[in-house]
Design an enzyme around this catalytic site. Sequence first.
Site, PDB file in Angstrom:
ATOM      1  CB  ALA A   1      -0.910  -0.006   1.222  1.00 35.96           C
ATOM      2  CG  MET A   2       3.309   1.625  -2.704  1.00 31.28           C
ATOM      3  SD  MET A   2       4.246   1.423  -4.232  1.00 31.28           S
ATOM      4  CE  MET A   2       5.549   2.637  -3.998  1.00 31.28           C
ATOM      5  CB  SER A   3       0.485   6.784   1.531  1.00 25.26           C
ATOM      6  OG  SER A   3       1.810   7.127   1.920  1.00 25.26           O
ATOM      7  N   GLY A   4       2.248   7.423  -1.224  1.00 26.95           N
ATOM      8  CA  GLY A   4       2.920   8.526  -1.889  1.00 26.95           C
ATOM      9  C   GLY A   4       3.952   9.184  -0.997  1.00 26.95           C
TER      10      GLY A   4
ATOM     11  CB  CYS B   1      -8.478   5.050   7.623  1.00 27.07           C
ATOM     12  SG  CYS B   1      -7.972   4.789   5.910  1.00 27.07           S
TER      13      CYS B   1
ATOM     14  CB  CYS C   1      -6.578  12.355   3.774  1.00 27.80           C
ATOM     15  SG  CYS C   1      -7.813  11.041   3.957  1.00 27.80           S
TER      16      CYS C   1
ATOM     17  CB  VAL D   1       9.680   9.039   2.689  1.00 27.40           C
ATOM     18  CG1 VAL D   1       9.267   9.373   4.115  1.00 27.40           C
ATOM     19  CG2 VAL D   1      11.061   8.401   2.670  1.00 27.40           C
ATOM     20  CG  ASP D   2       7.431   6.631   6.706  1.00 30.82           C
ATOM     21  OD1 ASP D   2       8.670   6.712   6.787  1.00 30.82           O
ATOM     22  OD2 ASP D   2       6.659   7.350   7.358  1.00 30.82           O
ATOM     23  CB  SER D   3       4.039   3.712   1.779  1.00 33.15           C
ATOM     24  OG  SER D   3       4.013   4.872   0.977  1.00 33.15           O
TER      25      SER D   3
END
Length: 374
Positions: free
Chosen positions: A6-9, A101, A198, A11-13
């Site tokens: 799951a890539m939020s955009g 979420c 968000c 750095v961590d993901s």
Amino acid sequence: MRVVAAMSGGVDSAVAAARAVEAGHDVTGIHLALSRNPKSYRTGARGCCTIEDSNDARRAADVIGIPFYVWDMSDRFHAEVVEDFMDTYAAGQTPNPCLRCNEKIKFEAVLDRALALGFDAVATGHYAQLRTTAGGGIEMHRAVDHGKDQSYVLGVLDERQLRHSLFPLGDTPKPQVREEAARRGLLVADKPDSHDICFVADGDNAGWLREKLSERDPDLASLSPGIIVDESGAQVGEHEGTLGFTIGQRKGLRLGHPAPDGRPRYVLDIEPVTRTVTVGPHERLAITGLTGVDPRWCGPCLPAGNELAGESVTVQLRAHGAEHRARVVVTETGLEVDLLDPAHGVAPGQAVVVYDGTRVVGSATIAATRRATD
């Protein structure tokens, strides 16, 4: 394993996805489209779900060399997170939409879809650690970097969800994650962390709630003007709706009558039905106990009557908040918690997460609190 990252955009993901690839997993990157109207997302926001975030996630997936897709979860997100946020505030409580979420979207809807498509696990950039016990059980523990630890907002996950989760960053301090992102050529290496809710376009929670709830129910009591009183019941001010207040709030009260001792006053209680906000001194915010409902266990379910006590037992009452030593008793409907270290500004609707040392035992929604001076 076949893994959905799951890539939020952020750095961590991005680094979590790269580490999953290095660990030998067959990784596919996904970004969640959570808004019914993407144009409502603000440019340059410090949220986690903007249009820019989607583009950043796609570019990171290209650098890592993995397939990338966008999954539309907007209807589910609106029903499970946005509507819950509005309902909880309308009832005079304080929700945590990020925790909701995680429970309903990232580790339920996404995980269910991933498993149905033949994937084995979901990897995220959350800071937490998973450990396998000698008996084959799975436990969640705090991250090595306690300053970035996110086990609180993951405290709603059950053992089944944990078995299908990967948290590749749990053993690494955040500064090292940024350094690693830079070495990997990920453009998000210096991107600020997300903080905002968000789906609130301008960061004005009270204004957003007033607009949306007015559209849904213009006669809602918490939208109507009311009074601010002290603990004796004497009116000390007026307000335009209880939605603009949270327990522990000090600023923006616009009180017409100063306290007799001249000290600042804080919101102690919110009653949306009578449209009454009660204020008082800071010491009245201290609580020594609380009742939690709807418990969720990060491991085996604990039966009613079970007691957790001792120096290693603590609770956390807000994201990145302090730990409080506690005695926890499991009841038929939830938890009864006695705080050995009083807490301040705790509101119904928030989550209480129970720890034994670094291990997350489970969580519950706070239904009521007990003040030290009651």
